[in-house]
Scaffold this active site. Structure first.
Site, PDB file in Angstrom:
ATOM      1  CE  LYS A  78     -35.152   5.578  22.807  1.00 35.64           C
ATOM      2  NZ  LYS A  78     -35.294   6.445  21.604  1.00 35.64           N
ATOM      3  CB  ILE A  79     -32.784   3.329  30.536  1.00 38.16           C
ATOM      4  CG1 ILE A  79     -34.155   3.085  31.193  1.00 38.16           C
ATOM      5  CG2 ILE A  79     -31.771   3.791  31.578  1.00 38.16           C
ATOM      6  CD1 ILE A  79     -34.142   2.011  32.272  1.00 38.16           C
TER       7      ILE A  79
END
Length: 365
Positions: free
Chosen positions: A138-139
């Site tokens: 997750k970014i």
């Protein structure tokens, strides 16, 4: 098996659980949700891990073994073990869907939200430590995150892009994904095993817009409460659908690329006056993901309704809602920027709480 959840799955919505803990894994609860409630993926964040570590006894033995590690090292070892074990539970789903589902997300440190190089480096570290093909890194979709998304995709790492609120930023996220795929191709890397979802946040939009509508205080403003989030998400799906018709995407698809699916995040209803399943039932369309807190999952299993595609026939209605919001004085660009800034701050605060929780456990050990 819940009939409502099965119908939702049959309509093309991948049901992911927005929660993970070691207790959920070891007790068999997650396995039951996979078997009985059509759950085909899991998302996590620092808030979820902090709650799990604070309340769960199942981490005690591992924490005792980590007492010589720094708190940051301990966090990575604790969280990646949970994600790895969850991936193993979803292995059959992963194989049955050719890698589309059976996915488990783990987030880079929120402190890296404005640090492109640091984000890419930690994405590699988390991918290697989980060591399972199903993991999604997750970014956050900050300006600095866009370049990190491209570089991470180009390195062959699958990504869950999080904290998307605006249509403009969503278009930039799609561009970042496609650019990453193009760079991977140019480097001679296969791209058919790269997956990505774009997490478009929903309920937080209504929370912020409704607050501003209350401040405006006119009947016209009051009539628009609870409409902004769904309208915004529906138009995001149109952006997604349009992107699949571009020549740029067609070239990548021919090379084996997978579409970056829209994921509806923050789908727990915060206003008790609203239908508790509205952010599920009103956002049904093929090739989407809905990641739900367990409370929302249970509510939909109990009384959720699936009436077919509730997105694509309503593009014009969604545009009218946003036009009406602008007419009464709602600046959606400001709303979404405030929400992005708050989102980064909330994740950073949650990470600090996670650090404190793990440090306390290490001290006790």
């Amino acid at each position: 098996m819940s009939e409502a959840l099965q119908k939702l799955s049959d309509a093309g919505v991948s049901i992911w659980l927005d929660d993970l803990s070691r207790e959920r894994i070891t007790s068999g609860n997650l396995s039951d949700l996979i078997k009985n409630d059509s759950v085909v993926g899991v998302t996590t964040n620092p808030t979820i891990f902090a709650a799990a570590l604070a309340d769960g006894e199942s981490y005690r033995d591992q924490v005792a073994q980590l007492k010589g590690d720094t708190v940051d090292e301990a966090i990575v070892l604790l969280t990646t073990e949970d994600v790895r074990n969850a991936c193993d539970l979803f292995r059959e789903t992963y194989e049955a869907t050719d890698g589309v589902d059976g996915r488990v997300s783990i987030e880079v440190s929120p402190g890296l939200a404005r640090d492109t190089n640091g984000t890419v480096e930690q994405a590699r570290q988390l991918r290697d430590m989980v060591d399972r093909p199903q993991v999604l890194i997750k970014i956050p979709a900050t300006k600095e995150g866009l370049s990190a998304i491209t570089q991470t995709i180009a390195a062959g790492i699958s990504v869950n892009v999080t904290l998307i609120f605006s249509l403009e930023r969503y278009r930039e996220v799609i561009d970042a994904y496609l650019t990453g795929l193009e760079q991977a191709l140019e480097a001679g890397q296969p791209i058919d095993d790269i997956q990505s979802v774009a997490s478009f946040f929903v309920s937080r939009v209504d929370t912020e817009v409704d607050k501003r509508l209350d401040e405006i205080g006119t009947p016209e403003a009051a009539a628009l409460k609870g409409k902004a989030a769904v309208a915004n998400a529906r138009l995001a799906y149109q952006v997604f659908a349009d992107s699949l018709r571009s020549e740029r995407w067609q070239r990548l698809a021919e090379a084996g690329a997978n579409p970056q699916r829209p994921l509806w995040a923050s789908t727990g209803v915060k206003n008790p006056d609203y239908d508790d399943t509205m952010y599920v039932s009103e956002l049904v369309a093929p090739h989407t993901v809905n990641t739900m807190p367990e409370k929302t999952l249970q509510a939909f299993a109990d009384h959720g309704k699936v009436t077919g595609d509730t997105i694509t026939p309503y593009y014009d209605d969604a545009r009218r809602v946003l036009e009406q919001l602008a007419d009464v004085g709602i600046d959606m660009a400001d709303v979404t920027q405030v929400l992005e800034d708050e989102g980064v701050e909330k994740f950073a605060k949650s990470w600090d709480e996670l650090v404190q929780t793990v440090q306390k456990a290490l001290d006790a050990a």
